[in-house]
Design an enzyme around this catalytic site. Structure first.
Site, PDB file in Angstrom:
ATOM      1  N   LYS A  87       1.053  -1.051   0.143  1.00  0.00           N
ATOM      2  CA  LYS A  87       0.082   0.247   0.045  1.00  0.00           C
ATOM      3  C   LYS A  87       0.801   1.262  -0.133  1.00  0.00           C
ATOM      4  O   LYS A  87       1.613   1.268   0.898  1.00  0.00           O
ATOM      5  CB  LYS A  87      -0.898  -0.013   1.364  1.00  0.00           C
ATOM      6  CG  LYS A  87      -1.967  -0.890   1.150  1.00  0.00           C
ATOM      7  CD  LYS A  87      -2.894  -0.933   2.554  1.00  0.00           C
ATOM      8  CE  LYS A  87      -3.935   0.310   2.529  1.00  0.00           C
ATOM      9  NZ  LYS A  87      -4.640   0.431   3.553  1.00  0.00           N
TER      10      LYS A  87
HETATM   11  C1  E4P Z   1      -8.069   1.081   4.045  1.00  0.00           C
HETATM   12  O1  E4P Z   1      -7.117   0.433   3.585  1.00  0.00           O
HETATM   13  C2  E4P Z   1      -7.902   2.465   4.406  1.00  0.00           C
HETATM   14  O2  E4P Z   1      -6.572   2.683   4.852  1.00  0.00           O
HETATM   15  C3  E4P Z   1      -8.977   2.494   5.518  1.00  0.00           C
HETATM   16  O3  E4P Z   1     -10.157   2.088   5.222  1.00  0.00           O
HETATM   17  C4  E4P Z   1      -9.019   4.088   6.383  1.00  0.00           C
HETATM   18  O4  E4P Z   1      -9.925   3.982   7.342  1.00  0.00           O
HETATM   19  P1  E4P Z   1     -10.288   5.131   8.277  1.00  0.00           P
HETATM   20  O5  E4P Z   1     -10.649   6.341   7.394  1.00  0.00           O
HETATM   21  O6  E4P Z   1     -11.355   4.586   9.131  1.00  0.00           O
HETATM   22  O7  E4P Z   1      -9.075   5.169   8.840  1.00  0.00           O
END
Ligand code: E4P
Length: 228
Positions: A87
């Site tokens: 990522k």
């Molecule tokens: C997914 O990979 C994202 O990092 C995640 O859904 C972010 O979610 P949040 O906005 O609840 O931190």
């Protein structure tokens, strides 16, 4: 529906795998923090073992410069296997890293996407998945459904291989809106899927049917009993 679990909680993953669709698990530093003090690699390896080799595991890089990102990605490959999805936040350095990583045969999930141009640049950089942050966009008065619909249209027209993995959800309505507006996939905490089954009317319907069954065939009787 392409659905991923947005959690690093081992018991939650284990419990949910048999009930909900799961193509893989996505993590980020905040998701890992919510697990308390975990050992990074052993924890991720445990998730890998649990989900098997057919599902994907998405792990976020920490370095903010391209060289550092590439070094971290190489370590993730070595320790977690070549199927890991790296990522990468969509920054200038992230875009540079993504191009290198794709040339090197890595799987890449472009993350921290808050707008159309940012998402399009990630598609251009060759990301396999791009992750628009739905709830976070709404918090900033950005319309995530417009962003997703636009990226889907541009993605289809441009025939980019990258798929839209909508992320950052706080309720079931947001999940459905993301899918309705063209997201290929969603990543959600399993608890949010569970909440879609939590309407009192659902259990009441099941209880009413049970009561009618018992009135007809007797309490404690089930279908298999009637064969005898
Ligand atoms: C997914 O990979 C994202 O990092 C995640 O859904 C972010 O979610 P949040 O906005 O609840 O931190």
């Amino acid at each position: 529906m392409e659905c991923f679990f947005d959690t690093a909680n081992i018991p939650e993953i284990e419990k949910s795998l048999s009930m909900y669709p799961c193509l893989g698990v996505t993590t980020n530093p905040s998701i890992l923090k919510s697990e308390g003090s975990v050992d990074f690699f052993p924890h991720l390896l445990q998730i890998r073992q649990l989900i098997g080799n057919q599902r994907s595991l998405h792990v976020q890089l920490i370095a903010q410069d391209c060289q550092g990102m590439l070094a971290e990605a190489a370590v993730l490959h070595e320790t977690l296997g070549q199927r890991v999805f790296v990522k990468v936040p969509v920054t200038e350095q992230g875009l540079r890293a993504m191009r290198h990583l794709k040339n090197g045969g890595y799987n890449v999930t472009a993350t921290a996407i808050y707008g159309k141009m940012q998402g399009l640049l990630a598609l251009e950089a060759g990301a396999d998945y791009i992750a628009p942050y739905c709830n976070r966009m709404q918090n900033m008065d950005v319309d995530p459904w417009d962003v997703i619909a636009c990226l889907r249209q541009l993605g289809d027209e441009g025939q980019y291989p990258g798929r839209i993995l909508a992320a950052s959800f706080k309720n079931v309505g947001q999940i459905m809106a993301a899918l309705e507006h063209g997201a290929h996939a969603i990543t959600v905490p399993p608890a949010m899927l569970r909440s879609a089954l939590g309407l009192p009317a659902i259990q009441r319907a099941v209880d009413d049917f049970t009561a009618d069954w018992e009135d007809t065939f007797g309490a404690g009787t089930n279908i298999t009993d009637l064969l005898r």
